[in-house]
Each structure stands twice: as C-alpha cells, then as structure tokens.
Design a protein around this motif. Structure first.
Motif, PDB file in Angstrom:
ATOM      1  N   TYR A  13      41.010  32.905  32.047  1.00 48.23           N
ATOM      2  CA  TYR A  13      41.242  33.047  30.870  1.00 48.23           C
ATOM      3  C   TYR A  13      42.765  33.417  30.316  1.00 48.23           C
ATOM      4  CZ  TYR A  13      36.195  33.466  30.594  1.00 48.23           C
ATOM      5  OH  TYR A  13      34.981  33.048  30.630  1.00 48.23           O
ATOM      6  N   GLU A  14      43.272  34.196  31.382  1.00 52.31           N
ATOM      7  CA  GLU A  14      44.771  34.885  31.353  1.00 52.31           C
ATOM      8  C   GLU A  14      45.546  33.956  32.092  1.00 52.31           C
ATOM      9  OE1 GLU A  14      44.795  38.802  32.106  1.00 52.31           O
ATOM     10  OE2 GLU A  14      42.987  39.496  30.612  1.00 52.31           O
ATOM     11  N   GLN A  15      45.190  32.945  32.922  1.00 53.27           N
ATOM     12  CA  GLN A  15      45.729  32.195  33.738  1.00 53.27           C
ATOM     13  C   GLN A  15      46.439  33.047  34.698  1.00 53.27           C
ATOM     14  OE1 GLN A  15      45.683  28.471  33.653  1.00 53.27           O
ATOM     15  NE2 GLN A  15      43.803  29.237  33.090  1.00 53.27           N
ATOM     16  N   LYS A  16      45.973  34.035  35.371  1.00 52.55           N
ATOM     17  CA  LYS A  16      46.494  34.955  36.129  1.00 52.55           C
ATOM     18  C   LYS A  16      45.885  35.122  37.527  1.00 52.55           C
ATOM     19  CE  LYS A  16      49.034  37.851  32.614  1.00 52.55           C
ATOM     20  NZ  LYS A  16      49.498  39.038  32.139  1.00 52.55           N
ATOM     21  N   TYR A  17      46.454  35.158  38.451  1.00 49.25           N
ATOM     22  CA  TYR A  17      46.080  35.779  39.794  1.00 49.25           C
ATOM     23  C   TYR A  17      46.825  37.461  40.098  1.00 49.25           C
ATOM     24  CZ  TYR A  17      45.845  35.934  44.845  1.00 49.25           C
ATOM     25  OH  TYR A  17      45.185  36.350  46.123  1.00 49.25           O
ATOM     26  N   VAL A  40      42.139  30.840  42.652  1.00 45.07           N
ATOM     27  CA  VAL A  40      42.819  29.926  41.572  1.00 45.07           C
ATOM     28  C   VAL A  40      41.754  28.513  41.494  1.00 45.07           C
ATOM     29  CG1 VAL A  40      44.409  28.770  40.667  1.00 45.07           C
ATOM     30  CG2 VAL A  40      44.982  30.808  41.452  1.00 45.07           C
ATOM     31  N   LEU A  41      41.668  28.017  42.376  1.00 45.32           N
ATOM     32  CA  LEU A  41      40.803  26.827  42.475  1.00 45.32           C
ATOM     33  C   LEU A  41      39.389  26.936  41.866  1.00 45.32           C
ATOM     34  CD1 LEU A  41      41.674  24.708  45.755  1.00 45.32           C
ATOM     35  CD2 LEU A  41      42.363  24.208  43.388  1.00 45.32           C
ATOM     36  N   PHE A  42      38.908  28.224  42.374  1.00 46.28           N
ATOM     37  CA  PHE A  42      37.396  28.335  41.719  1.00 46.28           C
ATOM     38  C   PHE A  42      37.534  28.929  40.577  1.00 46.28           C
ATOM     39  CE2 PHE A  42      34.009  31.546  40.602  1.00 46.28           C
ATOM     40  CZ  PHE A  42      33.214  31.114  41.571  1.00 46.28           C
ATOM     41  N   THR A  43      38.381  29.415  39.785  1.00 41.93           N
ATOM     42  CA  THR A  43      38.431  29.651  38.467  1.00 41.93           C
ATOM     43  C   THR A  43      38.719  28.383  37.659  1.00 41.93           C
ATOM     44  OG1 THR A  43      40.488  30.593  38.589  1.00 41.93           O
ATOM     45  CG2 THR A  43      38.840  32.125  38.532  1.00 41.93           C
ATOM     46  N   GLU A  44      39.508  27.543  38.178  1.00 44.24           N
ATOM     47  CA  GLU A  44      39.901  26.543  37.488  1.00 44.24           C
ATOM     48  C   GLU A  44      38.629  25.469  37.390  1.00 44.24           C
ATOM     49  OE1 GLU A  44      42.773  25.054  36.006  1.00 44.24           O
ATOM     50  OE2 GLU A  44      43.552  27.046  36.221  1.00 44.24           O
TER      51      GLU A  44
END
Length: 112
Positions: A13-17, A40-44
C-alpha cells in the motif's frame, strides 16, 4: 516475555520496504538485498504487507496482513505463498535464524 523483533518488511500500500538496520546492520549486503527482493516480490504479487519477525520462542516467522478494506487481497493465497516461500528459501531462512540466535540473543548450540 520478550517481544518479536522485526527483521524486515514490505508494504504494498505504501510502496515501502523496511530493514532493521539498527539490529541487523552487520548482515552482508548480499543478504540484505536478497531479503529486499524476497519481500518486495511477495507484496507485489499478493498485495498487503509481509514482515519477517524473530520470536525468541518460535524463531523466524513470516507474518502477512492487509488493510481491512482491501477486497482484492487473497488471505488464503498469501498464507500459501508464505509457506511456499518458506519452503523455497528454507536454507536461507534457517541461516538467518541461526544468526539471530547467535548474534542477537547470544545463544550457543541448538535451539532449546
């Protein structure tokens, strides 16, 4: 009782790591990059958020969550993907858990 310690996490949602540099900053850069790519790949793919956390009693945990208004989030799919990730990256995740127990907790030997 000690609380869980976040290693890293990704939020769609926030495009943050996030990486816990304060506690795990001594990990090699290659490991940090692998964690970032993995999260990141998981949440994408799934959406929501993924957190890798250490629990002193349970070890390394993958926790997923989503906004309550996210009707597109597949909770069952996210759990299945997390289990697949744990299987695919088993050796890598076990090594991180050993690092946590030895360096952060100061334990020696096997889990007790």
């Amino acid at each position: 009782m000690e609380e869980r310690l976040v290693l890293c996490g990704s939020n769609y949602y926030e495009q943050k790591y996030y990486f816990n540099e304060k506690v795990f900053g001594r990990l090699p850069q290659q490991i940090k990059e692998e964690l970032q790519i993995m999260c990141v790949l998981f949440t994408e793919d799934v959406g929501g958020a993924l957190f890798l956390e250490f629990d002193p009693a349970e070890g390394l945990l993958l926790r997923t969550e989503c906004d309550e208004n996210d009707l597109l989030y597949d909770e069952i799919g996210s759990v299945l993907k997390a289990k697949a990730l744990q299987q695919d990256k088993q050796e890598f995740l076990e090594s991180l858990e050993l690092y946590y127990r030895a360096v952060v907790l100061g334990q020696t030997g096997n889990k007790a």
